[in-house]
Scaffold this motif. Structure first.
Motif, PDB file in Angstrom:
ATOM      1  N   UNK A  50       0.833  -1.212   0.000  1.00 24.95           N
ATOM      2  CA  UNK A  50       0.000   0.000   0.000  1.00 24.95           C
ATOM      3  C   UNK A  50       0.866   1.260   0.000  1.00 24.95           C
ATOM      4  N   UNK A  51       1.970   1.224   0.716  1.00 26.32           N
ATOM      5  CA  UNK A  51       2.893   2.368   0.764  1.00 26.32           C
ATOM      6  C   UNK A  51       3.518   2.576  -0.612  1.00 26.32           C
ATOM      7  N   UNK A  52       3.972   1.493  -1.211  1.00 23.09           N
ATOM      8  CA  UNK A  52       4.585   1.580  -2.541  1.00 23.09           C
ATOM      9  C   UNK A  52       3.579   2.120  -3.554  1.00 23.09           C
ATOM     10  N   UNK A  53       2.350   1.628  -3.495  1.00 27.84           N
ATOM     11  CA  UNK A  53       1.318   2.074  -4.430  1.00 27.84           C
ATOM     12  C   UNK A  53       1.012   3.558  -4.230  1.00 27.84           C
ATOM     13  N   UNK A  54       0.909   3.976  -2.973  1.00 24.28           N
ATOM     14  CA  UNK A  54       0.624   5.386  -2.676  1.00 24.28           C
ATOM     15  C   UNK A  54       1.720   6.303  -3.203  1.00 24.28           C
ATOM     16  N   UNK A  55       2.956   5.820  -3.186  1.00 15.19           N
ATOM     17  CA  UNK A  55       4.087   6.614  -3.649  1.00 15.19           C
ATOM     18  C   UNK A  55       4.361   6.442  -5.145  1.00 15.19           C
ATOM     19  N   UNK A  56       3.618   5.559  -5.795  1.00 17.06           N
ATOM     20  CA  UNK A  56       3.819   5.329  -7.222  1.00 17.06           C
ATOM     21  C   UNK A  56       5.092   4.567  -7.529  1.00 17.06           C
ATOM     22  N   UNK A  57       5.509   3.728  -6.599  1.00 16.37           N
ATOM     23  CA  UNK A  57       6.742   2.947  -6.767  1.00 16.37           C
ATOM     24  C   UNK A  57       6.355   1.506  -7.090  1.00 16.37           C
ATOM     25  N   UNK A  58       6.809   1.010  -8.234  1.00 15.45           N
ATOM     26  CA  UNK A  58       6.484  -0.360  -8.640  1.00 15.45           C
ATOM     27  C   UNK A  58       7.480  -1.382  -8.107  1.00 15.45           C
ATOM     28  N   UNK A  59       8.743  -0.990  -8.014  1.00 16.18           N
ATOM     29  CA  UNK A  59       9.801  -1.912  -7.589  1.00 16.18           C
ATOM     30  C   UNK A  59      10.151  -1.643  -6.122  1.00 16.18           C
ATOM     31  N   UNK A  60       9.885  -2.596  -5.227  1.00 14.89           N
ATOM     32  CA  UNK A  60      10.154  -2.353  -3.808  1.00 14.89           C
ATOM     33  C   UNK A  60      11.632  -2.116  -3.484  1.00 14.89           C
ATOM     34  N   UNK A  61      12.527  -2.486  -4.403  1.00 15.53           N
ATOM     35  CA  UNK A  61      13.954  -2.249  -4.189  1.00 15.53           C
ATOM     36  C   UNK A  61      14.315  -0.774  -4.381  1.00 15.53           C
ATOM     37  N   UNK A  62      13.374   0.030  -4.877  1.00 11.26           N
ATOM     38  CA  UNK A  62      13.639   1.455  -5.100  1.00 11.26           C
ATOM     39  C   UNK A  62      13.419   2.314  -3.863  1.00 11.26           C
ATOM     40  N   UNK A  63      12.892   1.731  -2.790  1.00 13.04           N
ATOM     41  CA  UNK A  63      12.635   2.502  -1.568  1.00 13.04           C
ATOM     42  C   UNK A  63      13.432   1.893  -0.419  1.00 13.04           C
ATOM     43  N   UNK A  64      14.448   2.624   0.029  1.00 13.29           N
ATOM     44  CA  UNK A  64      15.302   2.110   1.109  1.00 13.29           C
ATOM     45  C   UNK A  64      14.969   2.715   2.464  1.00 13.29           C
ATOM     46  N   UNK A  65      14.220   3.812   2.474  1.00 12.78           N
ATOM     47  CA  UNK A  65      13.846   4.434   3.743  1.00 12.78           C
ATOM     48  C   UNK A  65      12.649   5.340   3.558  1.00 12.78           C
ATOM     49  N   UNK A  66      11.934   5.581   4.663  1.00 14.72           N
ATOM     50  CA  UNK A  66      10.748   6.426   4.612  1.00 14.72           C
ATOM     51  C   UNK A  66      10.509   7.027   5.991  1.00 14.72           C
ATOM     52  N   UNK A  67      10.154   8.305   6.006  1.00 15.05           N
ATOM     53  CA  UNK A  67       9.722   8.966   7.243  1.00 15.05           C
ATOM     54  C   UNK A  67       8.215   9.136   7.170  1.00 15.05           C
ATOM     55  N   UNK A  68       7.522   8.708   8.199  1.00 14.34           N
ATOM     56  CA  UNK A  68       6.089   8.958   8.298  1.00 14.34           C
ATOM     57  C   UNK A  68       5.838   9.714   9.598  1.00 14.34           C
ATOM     58  N   UNK A  69       4.970  10.686   9.517  1.00 15.84           N
ATOM     59  CA  UNK A  69       4.650  11.492  10.689  1.00 15.84           C
ATOM     60  C   UNK A  69       4.723  12.962  10.351  1.00 15.84           C
ATOM     61  N   UNK A  70       4.467  13.760  11.348  1.00 13.58           N
ATOM     62  CA  UNK A  70       4.501  15.211  11.169  1.00 13.58           C
ATOM     63  C   UNK A  70       5.898  15.732  11.511  1.00 13.58           C
ATOM     64  N   UNK A  71       6.437  16.605  10.677  1.00 13.24           N
ATOM     65  CA  UNK A  71       7.725  17.214  11.020  1.00 13.24           C
ATOM     66  C   UNK A  71       7.604  18.055  12.291  1.00 13.24           C
ATOM     67  N   UNK A  72       8.705  18.227  12.965  1.00  7.99           N
ATOM     68  CA  UNK A  72       8.730  19.075  14.160  1.00  7.99           C
ATOM     69  C   UNK A  72       8.211  20.454  13.774  1.00  7.99           C
ATOM     70  N   UNK A  73       7.406  21.018  14.634  1.00  8.81           N
ATOM     71  CA  UNK A  73       6.862  22.343  14.384  1.00  8.81           C
ATOM     72  C   UNK A  73       5.451  22.320  13.825  1.00  8.81           C
ATOM     73  N   UNK A  74       5.044  21.189  13.249  1.00  5.70           N
ATOM     74  CA  UNK A  74       3.657  21.057  12.789  1.00  5.70           C
ATOM     75  C   UNK A  74       2.815  20.565  13.950  1.00  5.70           C
ATOM     76  N   UNK A  75       1.619  21.089  14.037  1.00  3.35           N
ATOM     77  CA  UNK A  75       0.721  20.699  15.124  1.00  3.35           C
ATOM     78  C   UNK A  75       0.284  19.254  14.966  1.00  3.35           C
ATOM     79  N   UNK A  76       0.246  18.553  16.091  1.00  3.15           N
ATOM     80  CA  UNK A  76      -0.237  17.176  16.105  1.00  3.15           C
ATOM     81  C   UNK A  76      -1.750  17.182  16.275  1.00  3.15           C
ATOM     82  N   UNK A  77      -2.384  16.146  15.772  1.00  2.00           N
ATOM     83  CA  UNK A  77      -3.827  16.001  15.888  1.00  2.00           C
ATOM     84  C   UNK A  77      -4.150  14.701  16.600  1.00  2.00           C
ATOM     85  N   UNK A  78      -5.300  14.659  17.243  1.00  2.00           N
ATOM     86  CA  UNK A  78      -5.759  13.437  17.873  1.00  2.00           C
ATOM     87  C   UNK A  78      -5.800  12.338  16.818  1.00  2.00           C
TER      88      UNK A  78
END
Length: 134
Positions: A50-78
């Motif tokens: 699902x992550x690969x599809x959302x990013x438009x990546x067909x080959x899983x070897x093309x993604x070696x790392x990923x950050x998920x979450x809000x960057x520092x300074x952005x407000x968090x939500x429930x």
């Protein structure tokens, strides 16, 4: 199975890659390290389909790392999931073999790139942080 006189070697495990990543995090300047205490570090073989599809990546070897979450300074939500750095073992190992860079340098590079997303850093700032860690 290795015969007499042959050594047995294995591809580095997820635990090996996590150890390298945590050692890299320990070398980060204090100003960065203190803000990573709540960030999860997960090492998996590949990103989920699902992550690969959302990013438009067909080959899983093309993604070696990923950050998920809000960057520092952005407000968090429930309901926000915790900030997470994902490292993808098989993609890292493939790149390691293809480039000849040390595994430690490669993992550090990818980890610092993902840390940079947590802090909202530019590519130039990420390179400067990487230089500070080496």
């Amino acid at each position: 199975m290795a015969g007499k006189g042959q050594s047995t070697s294995y591809a580095p495990s997820a635990a090996d890659i996590e150890k390298i990543a945590r050692e890299t995090m320990d070398r980060l300047p204090d100003a960065f390290r203190v803000h990573l205490a709540g960030v999860l570090l997960i090492v998996e073989d590949f990103a989920e389909d699902a992550v690969l599809a959302e990013m438009g990546i067909e080959d899983p070897f093309e993604l070696s790392g990923l950050y998920t979450g809000r960057p520092i300074g952005e407000s968090a939500f429930t309901g926000d999931l915790p900030a997470t750095i994902h490292l993808y073992r098989r993609a890292l190992l493939d790149e390691w073999i293809d480039t000849g860079v040390t595994l430690e340098a490669l993992v550090a590079h990818v980890l610092i790139h993902e840390v940079g997303h947590h802090f909202g850093l530019s590519d130039d700032d990420m390179h400067a942080l990487e230089d500070a860690v080496q």
